[in-house]
Design an enzyme around this catalytic site. Structure first.
Site, PDB file in Angstrom:
ATOM      1  N   ASP A 259      -9.982   2.584   1.869  1.00  0.00           N
ATOM      2  CA  ASP A 259     -10.120   1.914   3.230  1.00  0.00           C
ATOM      3  C   ASP A 259     -10.660   3.117   4.064  1.00  0.00           C
ATOM      4  O   ASP A 259     -11.417   2.660   4.960  1.00  0.00           O
ATOM      5  CB  ASP A 259      -8.763   1.605   3.827  1.00  0.00           C
ATOM      6  CG  ASP A 259      -8.178   0.436   3.123  1.00  0.00           C
ATOM      7  OD1 ASP A 259      -8.911  -0.538   2.505  1.00  0.00           O
ATOM      8  OD2 ASP A 259      -6.797   0.421   3.216  1.00  0.00           O
TER       9      ASP A 259
ATOM     10  N   LYS B  76       0.508  -1.327  -0.095  1.00  0.00           N
ATOM     11  CA  LYS B  76      -0.163   0.024  -0.062  1.00  0.00           C
ATOM     12  C   LYS B  76       0.822   1.209   0.025  1.00  0.00           C
ATOM     13  O   LYS B  76       0.467   2.270  -0.694  1.00  0.00           O
ATOM     14  CB  LYS B  76      -1.013  -0.023   1.132  1.00  0.00           C
ATOM     15  CG  LYS B  76      -2.207  -1.086   1.046  1.00  0.00           C
ATOM     16  CD  LYS B  76      -2.918  -0.958   2.184  1.00  0.00           C
ATOM     17  CE  LYS B  76      -4.000  -2.098   2.174  1.00  0.00           C
ATOM     18  NZ  LYS B  76      -5.135  -1.962   3.129  1.00  0.00           N
TER      19      LYS B  76
END
Ligand code: ATR
Length: 290
Positions: free
Chosen positions: A114, A72
């Site tokens: 997210d 990420k």
């Protein structure tokens, strides 16, 4: 006359390890519900291969890619454009491949679903109105969650706990930063407030079994919510204790669902209909929306 079948496209998730991922089954359910011929595959991509894998996906014309551990942060430098959320939290979980109208070249756009996914999931958990939340752990997921909470709740104050509080990535915005109190586990004592979120690997299979200090839940407000973003919910862990004490609890599956919904919406450029979200929910083994 029936409309022509859209071209099948391939989507996927890059991670290492990747075998445990529930994303493929969730996205397959959405494509089936929407009557789309697309597929979504898990790809085992090691850290050293991320650049090649992302550029390869763009060259092959993949519809979009999700990124999970350990990619990420590393993916930031591969993006031609980064969303505002990505710029604030320093992590990418969704890549869109966008053809530049002028040059025809494919651009890589990085997003982070997210943060929004956490808020969508929290909306499903009834509880007392939020003034103070405690976040356990300071890894990448916690930064997205802190950003989401500070942005969505103008008055909320955060206590943020880490084994190394000096390393917590505080918001750059001064107003948001003033609402965050970084603490060590020893300084925490017992968590207070209306929301407790575990973003640590404590309780994960193969991870540490116990928090650095015994976590006393008795000082949380009545009606507090307790969220553990780990999935599936570890037996005998924080959530079991919190549920037994009468708090509303949630594991990481609703957040997984909603970050996936928001990623699909970016890739397909539409608002996902309720029936498709329900199919994704079912594929994850979550109960239907009441
Ligand atoms: P992610 O980026 O997905 O959040 P990560 O970077 O692997 O995951 O971080 C793991 C998380 O578990 C971090 O929140 C880490 O917290 P701190 O490093 O801030 O303390 C937490 N963690 C790892 N081992 C831990 C332990 N033994 N006790 C408490 N927290 C732990």
């Amino acid at each position: 006359m029936s409309s022509p079948q859209p071209l099948a496209r391939c989507f996927g998730v890059f991670g290492d390890p990747i075998g445990h991922s529930r994303s493929p089954v969730m996205h397959a359910a959405a494509f089936a519900a929407l009557g789309l011929p697309h597929c979504y595959l898990p790809f085992h991509v090691s850290s050293g291969s991320l650049g090649e894998a992302v550029r390869g996906a763009a060259a092959l014309g993949l519809g979009g890619v999700n990124l999970t551990v350990p990619h990420k942060q590393a993916a930031l430098e591969l993006c031609d454009r980064r969303s505002d959320t990505v710029q604030r939290v320093g992590a990418v979980n969704t890549l869109c491949f966008v053809q530049d109208a002028a040059t025809g070249a494919t651009q890589i756009h990085g997003h982070n679903t997210d943060a929004r996914g956490f808020l969508d999931a929290l909306d499903e958990l009834p509880g007392a109105s939020l003034r103070h939340a405690t976040i356990l752990g300071a890894g990448g997921a916690s930064v997205a969650i802190a950003d989401a909470l500070l942005g969505a709740f103008a008055d909320v104050e955060l206590t943020w706990v880490s084994r190394a509080p000096e390393r917590i990535v505080l918001p750059r915005d001064a107003e948001a930063r003033a609402r965050v109190r970084p603490l060590s586990w020893e300084q925490l004592g017992a968590p207070t407030g209306e929301l407790l979120i575990n973003t640590t690997i404590v309780g994960l299979a193969g991870g540490p079994r116990a928090f650095p200090v015994a976590l006393e839940l008795g000082k949380l407000e009545a009606g507090a919510r307790v969220v553990d973003i780990v999935y599936p919910r570890p037996a005998g862990g924080l959530l079991e204790r919190a549920a037994a004490a009468g708090f509303a609890v949630q594991d990481g599956l609703p957040m997984l669902l909603w970050q996936g919904v928001r990623a699909l919406e970016l890739w397909l450029d539409l608002a996902l209909p309720d029936h498709a979200i329900e199919r994704m929910r079912g594929a994850l083994g979550l109960a239907a929306t009441p």
